[in-house]
Write a protein that holds these residues in place. Structure first.
Motif, PDB file in Angstrom:
ATOM      1  N   VAL A  42       0.825  -1.221   0.000  1.00 35.73           N
ATOM      2  CA  VAL A  42       0.000   0.000   0.000  1.00 35.73           C
ATOM      3  C   VAL A  42       0.853   1.263   0.000  1.00 35.73           C
ATOM      4  O   VAL A  42       0.566   2.223  -0.723  1.00 35.73           O
ATOM      5  CB  VAL A  42      -0.973  -0.028   1.204  1.00 35.73           C
ATOM      6  N   LYS A  43       1.909   1.257   0.770  1.00 32.25           N
ATOM      7  CA  LYS A  43       2.758   2.454   0.878  1.00 32.25           C
ATOM      8  C   LYS A  43       3.376   2.838  -0.469  1.00 32.25           C
ATOM      9  O   LYS A  43       3.728   3.995  -0.694  1.00 32.25           O
ATOM     10  CB  LYS A  43       3.867   2.179   1.892  1.00 32.25           C
ATOM     11  N   ASN A  44       3.518   1.841  -1.324  1.00 33.88           N
ATOM     12  CA  ASN A  44       4.128   2.109  -2.641  1.00 33.88           C
ATOM     13  C   ASN A  44       3.089   2.207  -3.743  1.00 33.88           C
ATOM     14  O   ASN A  44       3.430   2.200  -4.920  1.00 33.88           O
ATOM     15  CB  ASN A  44       5.106   0.978  -3.007  1.00 33.88           C
ATOM     16  N   ASN A  45       1.845   2.220  -3.363  1.00 35.43           N
ATOM     17  CA  ASN A  45       0.768   2.233  -4.349  1.00 35.43           C
ATOM     18  C   ASN A  45       0.002   3.565  -4.220  1.00 35.43           C
ATOM     19  O   ASN A  45      -0.801   3.750  -3.300  1.00 35.43           O
ATOM     20  CB  ASN A  45      -0.169   1.046  -4.070  1.00 35.43           C
ATOM     21  N   PRO A  46       0.276   4.516  -5.134  1.00 39.90           N
ATOM     22  CA  PRO A  46      -0.292   5.856  -4.933  1.00 39.90           C
ATOM     23  C   PRO A  46      -1.822   5.894  -4.942  1.00 39.90           C
ATOM     24  O   PRO A  46      -2.417   6.662  -4.184  1.00 39.90           O
ATOM     25  CB  PRO A  46       0.278   6.661  -6.102  1.00 39.90           C
ATOM     26  N   ALA A  47      -2.450   5.060  -5.778  1.00 43.72           N
ATOM     27  CA  ALA A  47      -3.921   5.089  -5.805  1.00 43.72           C
ATOM     28  C   ALA A  47      -4.484   4.535  -4.499  1.00 43.72           C
ATOM     29  O   ALA A  47      -5.469   5.067  -3.960  1.00 43.72           O
ATOM     30  CB  ALA A  47      -4.437   4.281  -6.993  1.00 43.72           C
ATOM     31  N   ALA A  48      -3.847   3.496  -3.978  1.00 43.06           N
ATOM     32  CA  ALA A  48      -4.313   2.931  -2.705  1.00 43.06           C
ATOM     33  C   ALA A  48      -4.104   3.943  -1.583  1.00 43.06           C
ATOM     34  O   ALA A  48      -4.956   4.089  -0.689  1.00 43.06           O
ATOM     35  CB  ALA A  48      -3.557   1.637  -2.401  1.00 43.06           C
ATOM     36  N   LEU A  49      -2.983   4.668  -1.641  1.00 40.10           N
ATOM     37  CA  LEU A  49      -2.739   5.697  -0.619  1.00 40.10           C
ATOM     38  C   LEU A  49      -3.815   6.773  -0.662  1.00 40.10           C
ATOM     39  O   LEU A  49      -4.317   7.215   0.385  1.00 40.10           O
ATOM     40  CB  LEU A  49      -1.369   6.346  -0.845  1.00 40.10           C
ATOM     41  N   LEU A  50      -4.174   7.180  -1.895  1.00 41.25           N
ATOM     42  CA  LEU A  50      -5.234   8.195  -2.010  1.00 41.25           C
ATOM     43  C   LEU A  50      -6.539   7.673  -1.418  1.00 41.25           C
ATOM     44  O   LEU A  50      -7.206   8.361  -0.634  1.00 41.25           O
ATOM     45  CB  LEU A  50      -5.478   8.559  -3.483  1.00 41.25           C
ATOM     46  N   ALA A  51      -6.885   6.438  -1.810  1.00 39.44           N
ATOM     47  CA  ALA A  51      -8.151   5.867  -1.322  1.00 39.44           C
ATOM     48  C   ALA A  51      -8.134   5.764   0.204  1.00 39.44           C
ATOM     49  O   ALA A  51      -9.136   6.059   0.871  1.00 39.44           O
ATOM     50  CB  ALA A  51      -8.379   4.497  -1.957  1.00 39.44           C
ATOM     51  N   LEU A  52      -6.995   5.392   0.745  1.00 40.41           N
ATOM     52  CA  LEU A  52      -6.859   5.289   2.202  1.00 40.41           C
ATOM     53  C   LEU A  52      -7.093   6.655   2.861  1.00 40.41           C
ATOM     54  O   LEU A  52      -7.806   6.777   3.866  1.00 40.41           O
ATOM     55  CB  LEU A  52      -5.446   4.774   2.513  1.00 40.41           C
ATOM     56  N   CYS A  53      -6.476   7.678   2.256  1.00 36.40           N
ATOM     57  CA  CYS A  53      -6.635   9.035   2.808  1.00 36.40           C
ATOM     58  C   CYS A  53      -8.092   9.495   2.714  1.00 36.40           C
ATOM     59  O   CYS A  53      -8.615  10.114   3.641  1.00 36.40           O
ATOM     60  CB  CYS A  53      -5.761  10.023   2.039  1.00 36.40           C
ATOM     61  N   TRP A  54      -8.738   9.214   1.580  1.00 36.89           N
ATOM     62  CA  TRP A  54     -10.141   9.628   1.425  1.00 36.89           C
ATOM     63  C   TRP A  54     -10.977   8.954   2.511  1.00 36.89           C
ATOM     64  O   TRP A  54     -11.867   9.573   3.090  1.00 36.89           O
ATOM     65  CB  TRP A  54     -10.691   9.219   0.049  1.00 36.89           C
TER      66      TRP A  54
END
Ligand SMILES: O=P(O)(O)OC[C@H]1O[C@](O)(CO)[C@@H](O)[C@@H]1O
Length: 623
Positions: free
Chosen positions: A356-368
């Protein structure tokens, strides 16, 4: 013959001062509240007239969100050394794309990340299945294949792969031939090259091309682009008037996946009329982008339009920028579409990692999820500090809100999900609504889009010692980010080096995937839009009612003497007494538009209105 009398409906109906009243419960609307207790949720759900079992389900769903996000929300880290540590620890960098994603100013905790991990892994697995051709849109029984558009090898069959590749080749060849002048406007044109594009389409068939044109079109493109994206006659007239004599060298691209969207059909009919009026042959300048055998496709084929390009069943309108929908207009403006595709493909690749830490889309979704409690409790404000990215928020509005704004989840529970998106650009918006963001109602998180390169090399100068105009823009962004954070307003920052076809392709791909992942996290179908149908259906009913009103009025106006009717009488004769308000609005609208309709009385007092037609249409009586 058109006539209306004596300033009918020329002033707005007077509005009574509102008296405060108890707010009725609005069905389906969940208030944005932070971390409500389960019992409160049950109460709220009941007040929304939901059944007890649905209420319990919502409660338990949100309790999950409580568990994952809400209960642990601590105050934001303010110590600058710790913040720097957080920045460095969480900074995502895509070296090849020159893209950075900073999530350090979203206050999620390690515990939250840990709790979300299994759900994120499930979401990433779902994305993997989707890319392999799973039916990811169960309602419509469709595959969701926009990722194949930039990497055709991913398409699950050879046929689909060939479709992607052949369409891309056809787009490139056609655009090259138009730009080089090999494909010319008809000889009636005073110039022997197409100089303008008039794009007719709406929603996903307009927003991507508009965003990309604004972001990437060169100052002097081979063909300039304009858009008709509404059924507003004055707006359409304006676009056609602006083209003036250049209509003769305008390529009209009509874009509609379904090929039957009323606004787009109307735009086409209006443009065809404008062509007829100046003696131009529309077919020689018309291009259709639509699904095979749609109404639009059949019209274009039968009328022998200049070209037709396919839209695929497995590409949704709001994710169609990398299909012919976005690529053809872009290529005609001289934008390097293969670079756009390359940027998107590189971003897709990065977003396939399960870390997840290296996956920018997953990071965005996590933040949302963190910022909006997984229920859309906070709005997403998009602030690109670059004029050319002005339309990014508008583009994202459809991508995010049409995808995530859903009444039911995949299990049929009423969830009223969504994530509100708005924004224009910085620093302009600092002089508009940032005041409220910093100090007012705390109902948002921000996303800054930072572009490091201020202007092309060799053009910069210092407007005061050591400081350029771009330094100010940079300072405004950093200052706003800090000022918001100091007041506990969270933000994400996406940084790109420059606005190029590659970085724009990457941004589009980043958000497309983040939406897909987030949809999985909250268990909704991101790929359908059932809510849009209700408005379309209601609009069709209004037009049907208008026809009945006209018929009733015609009958009364054919009598000797003419029989003016009150609104009640019209409604009665239309067998629609319950629609009297709509009938009033129909009549007011027609009266304002010189529609052979005579309305006596005042719009402000609807009961005083008597209406009849200026002429009797005998044929219509027997139709
Ligand atoms: O491309 P079409 O079929 O004309 O549809 C236009 C838009 O209308 C919608 O179906 C509903 O607004 C969007 O999803 C779509 O992008």
């Amino acid at each position: 013959m058109a006539s209306s009398v004596s300033g009918i409906c020329s002033s707005s109906p007077s509005l009574k001062p509102k008296t405060p009243a108890a707010k009725p419960s609005v069905s389906g609307r969940r208030e944005a509240v932070s971390f409500p207790s389960s019992s409160k949720l049950v109460d709220r759900a009941q007040s929304l007239s939901l059944t007890r079992s649905v209420a319990r389900e919502i409660s338990s769903d949100l309790a999950k969100a409580d568990g994952a996000a809400a209960k642990k929300k601590p105050g934001l880290e303010k110590d600058s050394r710790s913040l720097w540590g957080r920045y460095v620890d969480w900074l995502y960098q895509h070296k090849e794309l020159g893209l950075l994603l900073d999530v350090s100013r979203i206050g999620f905790t390690d515990e939250f990340v840990e709790e979300m991990e299994p759900r994120l892994q499930a979401a990433l697995k779902a994305m993997e299945e989707l890319e392999k051709g799973a039916i990811a849109n169960p309602d419509e029984g469709r595959m969701v294949g926009h990722y194949w558009l930039r990497k055709s090898e991913l398409a699950p069959t050879r046929f689909l792969k060939a479709q992607v590749e052949n369409t891309l080749d056809a787009v490139c060849n056609f655009a090259a031939d138009v730009v080089s002048g090999k494909i010319k406007p008809p000889p009636t044109s005073p110039v022997d090259r197409f100089t303008q594009i008039l794009s007719v389409g709406i929603g996903g068939s307009a927003l991507g091309p508009q965003f990309v044109a604004e972001a990437l079109a060169p100052d002097n493109p081979p063909l300039k682009i304009r858009f008709i994206d509404n059924t507003d006659p004055a707006g359409i007239d304006h676009q056609i008037a602006q083209l003036g004599p250049e209509l003769a060298s305008t390529l009209v691209i009509v874009i509609s996946k379904s090929g039957g969207t009323p606004e787009t059909r109307n735009g086409l009919l209006e443009v065809q009329k404008a062509f007829r009026e100046v003696g131009l042959d529309f077919a020689k300048q018309g291009v259709a982008i639509t699904q095979e055998n749609s109404l639009l496709d059949n019209t274009a084929r039968i009328e022998g339009w200049l070209a037709r390009f396919p839209m695929f069943d497995w590409v949704g309108g709001r994710t169609s920028e990398m299909s012919a929908v976005g690529l053809l207009p872009a290529a005609l403006q001289g934008i390097d579409i293969r670079e756009m595709l390359a940027g998107a493909s590189l971003m897709d690749e990065a977003n396939r990692t399960k870390v997840v830490k290296n996956n920018p889309a997953a990071l965005l979704a996590l933040c949302w999820y963190w910022a909006s409690d997984g229920i859309g409790s906070k709005d997403m404000v998009i602030l690109p500090y670059k004029d050319s990215l002005l339309l990014f928020s508008r583009y994202l509005q459809q991508l995010v809100m049409e995808s995530l704004g859903k009444e039911f989840d995949l299990d049929g529970n009423r969830v009223n999900q969504g994530l509100t998106v708005y924004g224009n650009k910085g620093s302009t918006d600092q002089h508009a609504y940032i005041q409220q963001l910093r100090e007012g109602v705390h109902n948002f998180f921000a996303t800054f889009i930072e572009v490091l390169r201020d202007r092309p090399p060799g053009h910069d100068w210092e407007l005061e010692p050591g400081v350029t105009c771009g330094d100010y823009l940079f300072g405004m962004l950093q200052g706003t980010r800090s000022a918001l954070y100091a007041n506990d307003r969270e933000s994400i920052t996406v940084t790109v080096q420059e606005v190029t076809p590659r970085s724009v392709g990457a941004l589009i791909a980043l958000y497309e995937r983040a939406v897909g992942i987030y949809a999985s996290l909250v268990n909704i179908n991101a790929y359908h839009q059932p809510g849009v149908e209700a408005g379309k259906k209601a609009a069709a009913e209004v037009l049907a009612l208008q026809k009945r009103v006209l018929s009733v009025l015609n009958e009364a106006s054919c009598k000797e003497p003419v029989e003016p009717l009150s609104l009640e009488e019209v409604a009665e004769r239309c067998h629609a007494p319950e629609d009297i308000e709509m009938i009033y609005k129909i009549i007011a609208h027609m009266a304002a538009n010189d529609r052979a309709l005579i309305a006596e009385g005042s719009c402000g007092s609807p009961r005083s209105i008597k209406v009849f037609l200026g002429e009797c249409n005998v044929d219509a009586l027997y139709a």
